[in-house]
Design a protein around this motif. Structure first.
Motif, PDB file in Angstrom:
ATOM      1  N   ASP A   1       9.855  -3.060 -13.500  1.00 39.74           N
ATOM      2  CA  ASP A   1       9.806  -3.837 -12.263  1.00 39.74           C
ATOM      3  C   ASP A   1       9.346  -2.997 -11.080  1.00 39.74           C
ATOM      4  N   PHE A   2       9.910  -1.779 -10.952  1.00 36.64           N
ATOM      5  CA  PHE A   2       9.513  -0.918  -9.840  1.00 36.64           C
ATOM      6  C   PHE A   2       9.755   0.538 -10.182  1.00 36.64           C
TER       7      PHE A   2
ATOM      8  N   ASN B   1       2.330  -6.200 -12.126  1.00 40.03           N
ATOM      9  CA  ASN B   1       3.754  -6.357 -12.435  1.00 40.03           C
ATOM     10  C   ASN B   1       4.651  -5.190 -12.057  1.00 40.03           C
TER      11      ASN B   1
ATOM     12  N   THR C   1      -0.348  -3.101  -0.731  1.00 37.26           N
ATOM     13  CA  THR C   1       0.150  -4.375  -0.219  1.00 37.26           C
ATOM     14  C   THR C   1       1.668  -4.375  -0.239  1.00 37.26           C
ATOM     15  N   ARG C   2       2.250  -4.648   0.909  1.00 36.25           N
ATOM     16  CA  ARG C   2       3.708  -4.648   1.027  1.00 36.25           C
ATOM     17  C   ARG C   2       4.275  -5.959   0.500  1.00 36.25           C
ATOM     18  N   VAL C   3       5.366  -5.865  -0.244  1.00 39.51           N
ATOM     19  CA  VAL C   3       6.096  -7.026  -0.723  1.00 39.51           C
ATOM     20  C   VAL C   3       7.069  -7.406   0.386  1.00 39.51           C
TER      21      VAL C   3
ATOM     22  N   SER D   1       6.050  -2.521  -8.839  1.00 36.36           N
ATOM     23  CA  SER D   1       6.107  -2.194  -7.421  1.00 36.36           C
ATOM     24  C   SER D   1       6.531  -0.742  -7.243  1.00 36.36           C
TER      25      SER D   1
ATOM     26  N   TYR E   1       8.810   1.412  -4.750  1.00 43.63           N
ATOM     27  CA  TYR E   1       9.957   1.100  -3.924  1.00 43.63           C
ATOM     28  C   TYR E   1      10.387   2.360  -3.187  1.00 43.63           C
TER      29      TYR E   1
ATOM     30  N   GLU F   1       8.887  -2.046  -0.141  1.00 43.72           N
ATOM     31  CA  GLU F   1       8.365  -2.156  -1.500  1.00 43.72           C
ATOM     32  C   GLU F   1       6.882  -2.519  -1.425  1.00 43.72           C
ATOM     33  N   PHE F   2       6.084  -1.897  -2.269  1.00 44.54           N
ATOM     34  CA  PHE F   2       4.640  -2.108  -2.283  1.00 44.54           C
ATOM     35  C   PHE F   2       4.181  -2.486  -3.685  1.00 44.54           C
ATOM     36  N   ARG F   3       3.253  -3.411  -3.754  1.00 43.02           N
ATOM     37  CA  ARG F   3       2.727  -3.882  -5.037  1.00 43.02           C
ATOM     38  C   ARG F   3       1.764  -2.853  -5.624  1.00 43.02           C
TER      39      ARG F   3
END
Length: 122
Positions: free
Chosen positions: A8-9, A47, A31-33, A49, A51, A41-43
């Motif tokens: 996930d991250f 799938n 790109t920031r989530v 990120s 963090y 958190e950034f993408r």
């Protein structure tokens, strides 16, 4: 044995959330989530990120940066490196060609190891 569905991250320890948020968001262009500003958190692709975590937010101390590079896949390592160098990012040596991929090593403001990466052999 456990069943892992996906990653996930990846957590990155930082000492200054504002500075690191600017680096990952503005300098790297990730790109920031959307979410709570205390846990930026950034993408990273479809799938995963990245963090940013100030260890003090969970009662711990910053024990040092990650020393194993997080490989950021880019379309063109030379172009991405030139853009980051123009933005003031210092790289550790020349771009390395393994015979399978290109790697350019650098660090974030807290010294966490990062890498621009592109595999060119299937």
């Amino acid at each position: 044995m456990i069943q892992v569905e996906r990653t996930d991250f990846v957590s990155v320890p930082v000492t200054d959330l504002e500075r690191s948020t600017r680096f990952y968001g503005e300098t790297l262009g990730l790109t920031r989530v959307e979410g709570d500003g205390s846990w930026p958190e950034f993408r990273l692709g479809a799938n995963v990120s990245l963090y940013l975590m100030d260890p003090r937010n969970i009662g711990r101390e910053f024990e040092g940066p990650h020393t194993a590079s997080i490989a950021l896949r880019v379309p063109d390592v030379a172009e991405a490196r030139a853009r980051l160098e123009a933005a003031g990012v210092a790289f550790e040596g020349d771009t390395f060609d393994t015979g399978v991929c290109l790697m350019a090593l650098f660090r974030d403001p807290d010294g966490n190891a990062l890498m621009l990466h592109r595999r060119y052999v299937p």
